[in-house]
Design a protein around this motif. Structure first.
Motif, mmCIF file in Angstrom:
data_model
loop_
_atom_site.group_PDB
_atom_site.id
_atom_site.type_symbol
_atom_site.label_atom_id
_atom_site.label_comp_id
_atom_site.label_asym_id
_atom_site.label_seq_id
_atom_site.Cartn_x
_atom_site.Cartn_y
_atom_site.Cartn_z
ATOM 1 N N HIS A 9 1.076 -1.135 -0.010
ATOM 2 C CA HIS A 9 -0.056 0.162 -0.153
ATOM 3 C C HIS A 9 0.716 1.297 0.140
ATOM 4 O O HIS A 9 2.009 1.261 0.779
ATOM 5 N N THR A 10 0.499 2.337 -0.848
ATOM 6 C CA THR A 10 1.418 3.301 -1.064
ATOM 7 C C THR A 10 0.509 4.798 -0.903
ATOM 8 O O THR A 10 -0.392 4.745 -1.466
ATOM 9 N N TRP A 11 1.225 5.375 -0.218
ATOM 10 C CA TRP A 11 0.624 6.951 0.013
ATOM 11 C C TRP A 11 1.628 7.916 -0.663
ATOM 12 O O TRP A 11 2.954 7.704 -0.668
ATOM 13 N N GLY A 12 0.929 9.047 -1.001
ATOM 14 C CA GLY A 12 1.876 10.172 -1.186
ATOM 15 C C GLY A 12 2.205 10.315 -2.766
ATOM 16 O O GLY A 12 1.510 9.933 -3.640
ATOM 17 N N CYS A 13 3.388 10.828 -3.057
ATOM 18 C CA CYS A 13 3.632 11.335 -4.500
ATOM 19 C C CYS A 13 4.268 10.089 -5.469
ATOM 20 O O CYS A 13 4.453 8.910 -5.142
ATOM 21 N N THR A 14 4.472 10.517 -6.727
ATOM 22 C CA THR A 14 4.971 9.529 -7.797
ATOM 23 C C THR A 14 6.134 8.837 -7.389
ATOM 24 O O THR A 14 6.513 7.918 -7.864
ATOM 25 N N ASN B 244 3.822 1.811 2.525
ATOM 26 C CA ASN B 244 4.908 3.072 2.158
ATOM 27 C C ASN B 244 4.393 4.351 2.321
ATOM 28 O O ASN B 244 3.431 4.606 1.533
ATOM 29 N N SER B 245 4.981 4.898 3.323
ATOM 30 C CA SER B 245 4.200 5.929 4.142
ATOM 31 C C SER B 245 4.606 7.534 3.473
ATOM 32 O O SER B 245 5.575 7.532 2.568
ATOM 33 N N CYS B 246 3.742 8.609 3.669
ATOM 34 C CA CYS B 246 4.010 9.956 3.150
ATOM 35 C C CYS B 246 3.820 10.863 4.477
ATOM 36 O O CYS B 246 2.986 10.566 5.349
ATOM 37 N N THR B 247 4.864 11.691 4.512
ATOM 38 C CA THR B 247 4.957 12.525 5.727
ATOM 39 C C THR B 247 4.614 14.079 5.423
ATOM 40 O O THR B 247 4.671 14.838 6.270
ATOM 41 N N VAL B 248 4.082 14.264 4.136
ATOM 42 C CA VAL B 248 3.635 15.487 3.967
ATOM 43 C C VAL B 248 2.491 16.248 4.855
ATOM 44 O O VAL B 248 2.763 17.423 5.259
ATOM 45 N N LYS B 249 1.468 15.266 4.764
ATOM 46 C CA LYS B 249 0.329 15.852 5.650
ATOM 47 C C LYS B 249 -0.090 14.862 6.682
ATOM 48 O O LYS B 249 0.428 13.784 6.667
ATOM 49 N N THR B 250 -0.642 15.494 7.979
ATOM 50 C CA THR B 250 -0.840 14.769 9.102
ATOM 51 C C THR B 250 -2.120 13.481 8.799
ATOM 52 O O THR B 250 -1.842 12.612 9.130
ATOM 53 N N PRO B 251 -2.931 13.701 7.732
ATOM 54 C CA PRO B 251 -4.042 12.617 7.421
ATOM 55 C C PRO B 251 -3.241 11.613 6.837
ATOM 56 O O PRO B 251 -3.747 10.158 7.087
ATOM 57 N N ALA B 252 -2.341 11.671 6.052
ATOM 58 C CA ALA B 252 -1.716 10.390 5.364
ATOM 59 C C ALA B 252 -1.201 9.803 6.507
ATOM 60 O O ALA B 252 -1.054 8.622 6.462
ATOM 61 N N GLU B 253 -0.519 10.362 7.461
ATOM 62 C CA GLU B 253 0.227 9.719 8.513
ATOM 63 C C GLU B 253 -0.582 8.785 9.309
ATOM 64 O O GLU B 253 -0.566 7.851 9.928
ATOM 65 N N LEU B 254 -1.818 9.574 9.616
ATOM 66 C CA LEU B 254 -2.936 8.956 10.462
ATOM 67 C C LEU B 254 -3.389 7.681 9.739
ATOM 68 O O LEU B 254 -3.716 6.819 10.510
ATOM 69 N N GLN B 255 -3.561 7.869 8.529
ATOM 70 C CA GLN B 255 -3.811 6.460 7.701
ATOM 71 C C GLN B 255 -2.819 5.448 7.888
ATOM 72 O O GLN B 255 -3.265 4.390 7.963
ATOM 73 N N PHE B 256 -1.564 5.756 7.807
ATOM 74 C CA PHE B 256 -0.606 4.953 7.934
ATOM 75 C C PHE B 256 -0.600 4.412 9.284
ATOM 76 O O PHE B 256 -0.434 3.291 9.115
ATOM 77 N N ARG B 257 -0.760 5.137 10.398
ATOM 78 C CA ARG B 257 -0.821 4.566 11.672
ATOM 79 C C ARG B 257 -1.936 3.535 11.768
ATOM 80 O O ARG B 257 -1.688 2.526 12.489
ATOM 81 N N ASN B 258 -3.106 3.841 11.090
ATOM 82 C CA ASN B 258 -4.098 2.917 11.204
ATOM 83 C C ASN B 258 -4.096 1.855 10.652
ATOM 84 O O ASN B 258 -4.597 0.549 11.288
ATOM 85 N N GLU B 259 -3.505 1.763 9.537
ATOM 86 C CA GLU B 259 -2.991 0.588 8.529
ATOM 87 C C GLU B 259 -2.317 -0.471 9.605
ATOM 88 O O GLU B 259 -2.354 -1.570 9.490
ATOM 89 N N ILE B 260 -1.210 0.163 10.246
ATOM 90 C CA ILE B 260 -0.450 -0.518 11.108
ATOM 91 C C ILE B 260 -1.217 -1.390 12.157
ATOM 92 O O ILE B 260 -1.014 -2.517 12.473
ATOM 93 N N LYS B 261 -2.075 -0.721 12.796
ATOM 94 C CA LYS B 261 -2.920 -1.108 13.736
ATOM 95 C C LYS B 261 -3.834 -2.329 13.241
ATOM 96 O O LYS B 261 -3.895 -3.324 13.798
ATOM 97 N N LYS B 262 -4.390 -1.978 12.006
ATOM 98 C CA LYS B 262 -5.101 -3.225 11.424
ATOM 99 C C LYS B 262 -4.445 -4.384 11.135
ATOM 100 O O LYS B 262 -4.608 -5.628 11.332
ATOM 101 N N ALA B 263 -3.059 -4.111 10.371
ATOM 102 C CA ALA B 263 -2.149 -5.249 10.283
ATOM 103 C C ALA B 263 -1.803 -6.048 11.463
ATOM 104 O O ALA B 263 -1.526 -7.334 11.655
#
Length: 556
Positions: free
Chosen positions: A79-84, A117-136
């Motif tokens: 799973h990928t967040w963020g830029c190209t 694969n995380s993105c640190t540009v915005k807080t919402p993207a990092e929150l989604q990343f953290r939630n996916e870790i919890k789900k995993a």
């Protein structure tokens, strides 16, 4: 490279070139000494050790060799967040894993291990990343973390005891996945260097599974030269590190041989490319144009104003080239010089306007995209009105509107924040202004030649782009992905134009599909059915043509 089946994997991945590269990494048959196994159910994090110097790759003689481990038994979800740039990294990691026998799956529930694969540009993207870790963790999945959050914040409690592949270490993904599946924790976070200088990262000569087989994303450099006060990406990607022109050109040639139609040039700041190597972006683009086939296109990624201004004449020439989209993403962030100064953006509004005005004058029909940050801590109401005026002036057809989020560890995070409701209000004002104008209203009846490369988000249409990288939706029965077609605009929306359907194009596409399927059919019954279909289609065409001719004769 596009990998669709394990038997079709391209085995000759420029291995000789890789071994001559100073950054070539040969996977060890034994455990790396920096890999530690979890003991029983210990809660301690003492078993997690970051990698040290990249040159220290000698295996530990006291550790047993790998035994009875078969990658083909394991499935991997990415799973990928963020830029190209992140997207390209994920494609490389999937390619390497598939080449080594792992199954790449789209359904995360079927996977044994998740790569996030995380993105640190915005807080919402990092929150989604953290939630996916919890789900995993809740689903008892193995985890490997990647991207900018994992690279910059690896010491945070919620990232401890987890394997991490650094942004410049993606070629080590197979080793990390192997060990993680065995219950070990592996971390590679070092900066890639050659002769003491930072490089672009892992080799470009690696296998790749493209999300879109028609689009090749090449990250030409990593990091940047700026020190923006709101940006945390610099913490992860660091200072500028560029790939040599030859490496990028060779990667592009490989992609074109694999039937790629669009080349996306990307990085945190494409305009800064080569300043660490004594070259520049126009020199790279000129070389890429020389190797780009006539039926392919190049799309240039985001560039900050200071560096594009240095090469404005050459960039105008390149953006006018028939094999380069007349499209450029230049983030302005604010219309106020005071705010830009507080952001440490290293340019003023006059510089930005000079670039936009020059390119609009010299590059016919160019599309300029930009970004706006609403509610930066020092932005006054008057400063915000200057931003509104800038948007009103240029009516950007592509505008990325962002609310300010304080990113931990950045100077802007320490500044006194504007109340959240006011930040939201400003964001709504810009959004309403953006939605108030229709950039394509005057396009009905216009004719364009477009390259069809994508499927629309609702899966109902194919998406093509004209020379100005404007989005045109085309009925799926009208064409095939990867081809150029001529279209006439029938209707328009805020973000796209709709192509008029053509009966002639439908017949041609139908026949081409039939003959293509016929060439791939070996079974006699199937061949007979195909011939029957062709015969019936031919009769239908003759019948319809006859009726239309009779009607025409009566009218005349």
């Amino acid at each position: 490279m596009t990998l669709e089946d394990i038997e079709d994997i391209y085995q000759n991945v420029n291995s000789s070139n890789n071994k001559n590269d100073n950054d070539y990494h040969e996977f060890k048959v034994k455990l790396n000494p920096r890999i530690f196994q979890r003991k029983n159910n210990e809660k301690s994090n003492d078993n997690v050790v970051d990698d040290g110097d990249d040159n220290d790759d000698q295996p530990d003689d006291n550790i047993e060799p790998y035994q009875n481990f078969l990658p083909a038994k394991h499935s991997i979800y990415v799973h990928t967040w963020g830029c190209t740039h992140n997207s390209s990294d994920s494609e490389y990691m999937m390619g390497l894993l598939a080449q080594n026998g792992y199954n790449i799956v789209q359904d995360k529930d079927q996977a044994d291990l998740w790569i996030l694969n995380s993105c640190t540009v915005k807080t919402p993207a990092e929150l989604q990343f953290r939630n996916e870790i919890k789900k995993a963790l809740a689903d008892d999945k193995k985890l490997v973390l990647a991207g900018c959050v994992a690279q910059s914040d690896y010491r945070l409690p919620y990232l401890k005891s987890m394997s991490i592949v650094g942004v410049q270490q993606i070629d080590k993904i197979v080793e990390i996945v192997d060990e993680t599946l065995k219950g070990n924790v592996v971390r590679y976070l070092n900066v890639r260097k050659r002769d003491g200088k930072k490089t672009g990262g892992a080799s470009l000569h690696m296998p790749k599974i493209r999300r879109n087989p028609l689009i090749e994303i090449i990250s030409i450099n990593t990091g940047c030269l700026n020190e923006c006060t709101y940006c945390k990406t610099k913490h992860a990607r660091g200072k500028l590190g560029s790939y040599p022109i030859q490496d990028i050109v060779e990667r592009a040639q490989t992609a074109f041989r694999e039937n790629v139609k669009e080349l996306w040039i990307t990085s945190e700041d494409t305009g800064a490319y080569g300043r660490d190597l004594g070259t520049n972006l126009p020199e790279l683009l000129d070389e890429l144009i020389r190797v780009t086939p006539e039926d392919c296109m190049i799309r240039i990624g985001m560039t900050n104003p200071p560096y594009i201004l240095e090469h404005i004449d050459n960039m105008a020439r390149i953006l006018s080239h028939p094999r380069v989209y007349s499209f450029l993403h230049i983030p302005v962030q604010s219309g106020s010089d005071q705010v830009l100064s507080d952001m440490k953006r290293e340019y003023c509004i006059e510089d930005f306007c000079k670039i936009v005005d020059f390119l609009k004058q010299r590059v016919n029909g160019i599309t300029i995209a930009t970004d706006i940050i609403c509610g930066f801590p020092t932005e006054t109401v008057e400063n915000f009105e200057e931003t509104v005026s800038l948007v009103e002036k240029y009516q950007f057809p592509v505008l990325f509107i962002n609310q300010f989020f304080p990113r931990p560890g950045t100077p802007a995070a320490k500044m006194k924040r504007i109340p959240t409701q006011e930040v939201k209000r400003r964001s709504r004002v810009i959004s309403q202004l953006f939605n108030s104008y229709q950039p394509y209203n005057d396009r009905i009846g216009r004719k364009y030649r477009v390259l069809v490369t994508e499927l629309s988000s609702d899966k109902q249409f194919f998406v093509g782009h004209n020379k100005f990288y404007e989005q045109i939706l085309i009925a799926k029965h009208q064409c095939q992905l990867g081809e150029w077609i001529d279209v006439e605009v029938e209707s328009t929306g805020k973000y796209h134009m709709m192509a008029k359907s053509s009966l002639q194009r439908w017949f041609w596409n139908r026949f081409r599909t039939i003959f293509s399927n016929n060439d791939q059919t070996d079974d006699d019954d199937s061949r007979k059915k195909m011939i029957k279909t062709i015969w019936l289609s031919s009769c239908s065409i003759v019948l319809v043509s006859s009726i239309l001719y009779k009607i025409y004769r009566k009218i005349v």
